[in-house]
Design an enzyme around this catalytic site. Structure first.
Site, PDB file in Angstrom:
ATOM      1  N   HIS A 178      -4.972   1.192   9.840  1.00  6.71           N
ATOM      2  CA  HIS A 178      -6.033   1.968  10.498  1.00  6.71           C
ATOM      3  C   HIS A 178      -7.182   2.322   9.553  1.00  6.71           C
ATOM      4  O   HIS A 178      -8.197   2.872   9.986  1.00  6.71           O
ATOM      5  CB  HIS A 178      -5.472   3.210  11.184  1.00  6.71           C
ATOM      6  CG  HIS A 178      -5.017   4.303  10.263  1.00  6.71           C
ATOM      7  ND1 HIS A 178      -4.680   5.557  10.737  1.00  6.71           N
ATOM      8  CD2 HIS A 178      -4.810   4.335   8.924  1.00  6.71           C
ATOM      9  CE1 HIS A 178      -4.308   6.315   9.715  1.00  6.71           C
ATOM     10  NE2 HIS A 178      -4.375   5.600   8.615  1.00  6.71           N
ATOM     11  N   GLY A 197       0.827  -1.202   0.000  1.00  4.91           N
ATOM     12  CA  GLY A 197       0.000   0.000   0.000  1.00  4.91           C
ATOM     13  C   GLY A 197       0.856   1.244   0.000  1.00  4.91           C
ATOM     14  O   GLY A 197       0.533   2.233   0.666  1.00  4.91           O
TER      15      GLY A 197
END
Length: 318
Positions: free
Chosen positions: A224, A162
């Site tokens: 998160h 990512g």
């Protein structure tokens, strides 16, 4: 800049989320619900949600995060109790009225500060104040500095899961040219990623599989964004992609088990509100991170660095 000064600045930068939380808490009657339980009473988010006219099964989960933010501002007290006995068991936070919160509970004459809740309509114009965003400097370097890079000594190949445009792994490879850098993200992201010396861009989906191309994986500000279930899925894919002695480096905000009033705690609590309002994600405690790693199959994990009392660098071992 000292750690407390930086944490205080971060807290101020996200403090705009406090007023909407206080506004919602007043209109939901959260202070009144706790007050009705009696002097010194402490209630869990589930116990408070049970007294609300809601059909939302996730209400306790979201309420807990609102209540924790209120406790960071010393409006509520916060303690915890174990609800599972195993090593990585969960805890339940309990909230009581701190003295300032009593101003939001009607007195014998019916008067209360709750009659004058924050006016959210006055907040939007503030978003257009240019001076509010003209801070300057490189916040990433101030926050992480050498602390961020220390975990990459001895690494021969690194894949950033990512990694977006690849700017972060470029910073690392620029400092350690011997590292083979791989930036992994979705195809539409990789398509627009600029070229960096020593960095290879690879397209894919971290929820499907992660390339077996590096001895170390890294994720910064990724977990998160997602629920526990999706985090475990990504972590399992990380585990599968690593060699037998490989490790995963996770860089993320870390929230305290119980509410604290420090600037760093307020900032992370602000970000936690942002995450569930806009992304459906959450900030996590050390215990919660370890539980995710264990559920994904990792043999162990540890915090190797902690910047500004809010950003943790964790290593997960296969």
């Amino acid at each position: 800049m000292s750690e407390e000064d930086a944490a205080y600045a971060w807290s101020l930068n996200t403090s705009g989320y406090f007023a909407p939380v206080l506004h919602a808490s007043i209109h939901l009657g959260l202070f009144n619900i706790i007050a009705r339980a009696g002097p010194g009473a402490e209630l869990s988010a589930s116990e408070i949600a049970a007294q609300l006219p809601t059909k939302n099964a996730d209400a306790p989960f979201y309420l807990d995060r609102m209540l924790r933010l209120l406790a960071c501002y010393s409006l509520l007290t916060c303690s915890s109790r174990s609800i599972r006995e195993e090593e990585d068991g969960k805890i339940e936070r309990l909230y009581g009225l701190a003295p300032p919160a009593k101003a939001f509970v009607p007195d014998e004459d019916g008067d209360a500060l709750s009659a004058f809740p924050p006016n959210l309509g006055t907040i939007e114009p503030l978003l257009y104040l240019k001076d509010f965003i003209l801070e300057g400097g490189n916040l990433f370097e101030r926050v992480h500095g050498m602390t961020f890079f220390e975990g990459f000594e001895g690494v021969t190949s690194l894949l950033d899961v990512g990694g977006g445009s690849g700017a972060i792994i470029d910073m690392i490879v620029s400092k350690y040219p011997s590292i083979k850098g791989i930036n992994f993200d979705q195809p539409h992201v990789i398509q627009n990623a600029p070229s960096y010396p020593g960095v290879e861009h690879v397209a894919g989906d971290m929820f499907v599989s992660i390339p077996k191309a590096a001895d170390t994986l890294m994720m910064k500000d990724v977990l998160h964004n997602w629920s526990d279930e999706l985090c475990v899925k990504v972590l399992q894919n990380c585990y599968d992609a690593l060699p037998s002695q490989g490790k995963l480096i996770v860089i993320s905000f870390m929230i305290a088990e119980t509410a604290e009033s420090s600037s760093a705690a307020k900032h992370v609590a602000h970000v936690d509100i942002i995450m569930f309002m806009h992304h459906g994600g959450r900030e996590r405690t050390e215990r919660e991170f370890k539980a995710l790693g264990k559920a994904a199959g990792f043999s162990g994990s540890e915090i190797v660095s902690f910047a500004y009392n809010s950003v943790a660098v964790m290593e997960f071992y296969k």
